[in-house]
Design an enzyme around this catalytic site. Structure first.
Site, PDB file in Angstrom:
ATOM      1  N   LYS A   1       0.851  -1.195   0.000  1.00  0.00           N
ATOM      2  CA  LYS A   1       0.000   0.000   0.000  1.00  0.00           C
ATOM      3  C   LYS A   1       0.884   1.241   0.000  1.00  0.00           C
ATOM      4  O   LYS A   1       1.859   1.308   0.764  1.00  0.00           O
ATOM      5  CB  LYS A   1      -0.913  -0.022   1.221  1.00  0.00           C
TER       6      LYS A   1
ATOM      7  N   SER B   1      -9.514   2.420   2.640  1.00  0.00           N
ATOM      8  CA  SER B   1      -8.545   3.099   1.828  1.00  0.00           C
ATOM      9  C   SER B   1      -7.546   2.175   1.143  1.00  0.00           C
ATOM     10  O   SER B   1      -6.819   2.616   0.260  1.00  0.00           O
ATOM     11  CB  SER B   1      -7.761   4.093   2.705  1.00  0.00           C
TER      12      SER B   1
ATOM     13  N   SER C   1     -10.271   0.189   6.864  1.00  0.00           N
ATOM     14  CA  SER C   1      -9.572   0.189   5.572  1.00  0.00           C
ATOM     15  C   SER C   1      -8.961  -1.139   5.160  1.00  0.00           C
ATOM     16  O   SER C   1      -8.517  -1.276   4.030  1.00  0.00           O
ATOM     17  CB  SER C   1      -8.470   1.255   5.575  1.00  0.00           C
TER      18      SER C   1
END
Lengths: 419, 419
Positions: free
Chosen positions: B69, B139, B163
């Site tokens: 990420k 996210s 997330s």
């Protein structure tokens, strides 16, 4: 040394950054061989940065030289953690706290010596400017000594056990450990995330406040001691306090009484609170097991055995103890806030004694760990002197996020002690 | 896609890193234009790293390609946070979690798309592989979509609200949010330090376990459902659950009963617990005010207004509310651990519904924030399907640090649902 200006004085004089930096660099050139506060310092690069600062708009901290503990990332200087694992210059983004101060025009002058990873293991080579054969305390050894010896007016530090307040006490300077969470830890070495706190040193309370202005949206305030209610928390560890610490508390208490403050003993019931230093230690070492895992698997023997032991100790039973410690800590935080809310400030020892002789040990954090665990703001007030001439401080504390009130009371008490 | 191997299969086949990487890169080349999971990918550089891995000793994760990420630092790839403030390639040390996986021989293939700073603001351009006009959730949008679409077997993610778990539910994959503190957050963007948690996605429970092996010293285990006591926590927000979520819980409950498990409703008393999502939000936004201060003072308008608002909201009254929220959260943690300790696992919704249509919003974290606040391990179990054909997951949770037990129960339940 007495002639070295504080940050407040630099700003009042409207100094340019080059002048302020040059003065610091001259002082360092004269003193660094004796004090050994700096892990990284490139005078030419620092002056170049100062020239660039002077060419731009003047921020609230224009040209104030700042030392940065070498566990806090800086985009223009390496960060080495006093560890052989990081032996190459690293480039990175600035830590959050560095970015905030830089945006206000401060000059990051260099990186200061630290105990390995701001934790345990290899000690800093730094000496106490008041007596070179004594420790300045740790882990923020270089930051405290650099400020005490006039190398910089301000230095950034970190505390997980007692790494801000203890060196401040030993070096006779002002230090603040803000409320946990007030200043983002991003970009500072992680040791125990529920304890790790960024703070700073200065040679005046006004300078501590000047830096706090960048992080705390509440405005600076002043405090009156006449009629103020001050609690003295001797803590469950008072029996360990040496003569200098007992004298410092007694002298502060007497000065407060003379100033018209109302003094009360704060009862932290021994049967419930006697465990708090052990619980702090438990949380610190258990969280350290996760924080040092990466260094353990990548650094091998380069990581000190003390930290490898934390990684090895990540057992199911230790985790059960960690969960119990979290729950105890949470209950203590709530209880202390309620208690401290009844006073204008809490007075408590900063250290067991003045700085011990030798550099092999950095002293005891017995009187600091509990406040780190409680997340409360602590300010070391200098001004007391041990029988051997070394400084020793006292701590002013209060409820979580009462940083402004605690600092204002500390400033007033510091004025008393130096008066 | 079905032919893309899991990490466990790659290791069982004794694949070299170049073969594993090539297969992933081919899949990405075919699918990225549609899915848009990758913020940074340099195939030539990735292959070069794979060649170097194959030339060295074989670690426990030899050659397993991992997506990272784009809020987690990598020494060989930029980290841009989906923010215009960081528009240049940055070099840095690896985040702790990346260093640990790399030391075991894993291959960091590229950086995956994220919502701005893993918080709020600019959304990822990523699409749900199951329906390209639907969000993959956020996210950790790119990590979830990349795993779901077979680009990589494993991807790292972070959760502060929901997330990790929400995108796993929306994308029909396995995801774990470990106990807070199990994996060091060092080198991942800080949003709310008392909530921020690193986790990962995979296409099998075994793969989740393979990565957990690197961080959790407790050994992997298996679980038996016959006779197991399973609590269903519908939470104070059950009324918000849509048909797909209600069906997923009902189907899981029935499958568990058929397997001989004992099912009970877990009582989280409404009058005490109904506030928990609000308290989570309060902690998240208040801590975000400190975390985003540096980006606010350095990035100006480059920081999304949502995060600038968190910085502006750092008022004395909000801090008093934060302290009260901390104390409530601590009491809930203790109460939930005691409650959950009486069950082999707790079953609860992963999301309000399946992935909503459109990319402008990433869905609701109503059923995730409370578990993030409680610090407890959560695993998303895929296997249920909404009326429109989109996946929806269920969450298995339990007390703090029961990660191995929770994952073992989740694996057994997943086998039931896919059976």
């Amino acid at each position: 040394m007495d002639a070295m200006p504080t940050a407040t004085e630099i700003l009042a004089a409207n100094n340019d950054a080059v002048t302020a930096a040059t003065r610091c660099l001259d002082r360092i050139a004269a003193r660094e061989e004796a004090v050994r506060a700096w892990a990284y310092l490139d005078p030419a690069a620092a002056l170049k940065t100062a020239v660039a600062l002077d060419a731009g708009p003047r921020g609230a901290l224009h040209g104030v030289p700042i030392g940065v503990k070498d566990v806090i990332l800086t985009r223009d200087m390496p960060t080495r953690y006093n560890s052989p694992i990081h032996d190459e210059p690293a480039t990175s983004a600035d830590a959050g706290c560095v970015a905030v101060l830089r945006a206000a025009g401060a000059l990051m002058l260099g990186k200061t010596e630290t105990v390995e990873f701001a934790a345990t293991g290899t000690k800093a080579p730094t000496r106490n400017p008041h007596a070179l054969d004594h420790t300045p305390g740790g882990s923020s050894s270089g930051s405290a000594a650099a400020v005490a010896d006039g190398h910089v007016p301000i230095a950034l530090a970190t505390q997980t056990g007692g790494s801000i307040i203890r060196p401040a006490s030993y070096c006779g300077i002002w230090g603040i450990k803000p409320t946990w969470g007030l200043v983002s830890n991003e970009g500072a070495k992680s040791f125990a995330p529920s304890l790790d706190t960024i703070g700073w040193y200065a040679r005046s309370a006004d300078d501590l406040s000047l830096i706090l202005d960048r992080f705390d949206p509440e405005p600076a305030r002043s405090a009156t001691l006449a009629g103020a209610r001050i609690g003295i928390a001797r803590t469950p560890y008072w029996a360990e306090a040496g003569p200098a610490t007992r004298d410092a508390i007694a002298r502060t208490e007497q000065a407060l009484r003379n100033a018209g403050a109302v003094i009360e003993e704060v009862a932290l019931p021994d049967d419930e609170w006697s465990d708090i230093a052990r619980v702090h230690d438990l949380v610190m070492h258990a969280e350290g097991g996760a924080a040092f895992l990466a260094a353990d698997v990548t650094g091998g023997d380069g990581l000190h055995a003390n930290m490898r032991a934390m990684v090895s100790a990540r057992t199911a039973s230790n985790r059960q103890r960690l969960v119990e410690a979290y729950d105890k800590a949470a209950a203590w935080r709530r209880a202390f806030d309620a208690l401290a809310g009844g006073y204008d400030a809490i007075l408590t020892p900063s250290t067991v004694a003045e700085a011990p002789r030798g550099l092999a040990a950095t002293g005891d954090y017995l009187f600091n760990g509990m406040w780190t665990l409680l997340h409360v703001p602590c300010v070391n007030v200098p001004g007391c002197i041990a029988a051997n001439g070394l400084p020793v401080g006292v701590t002013i504390t209060g409820p979580r996020f009462a940083d402004r009130r605690v600092l204002a009371m500390a400033a007033a008490i510091g004025a008393l002690l130096s008066g």
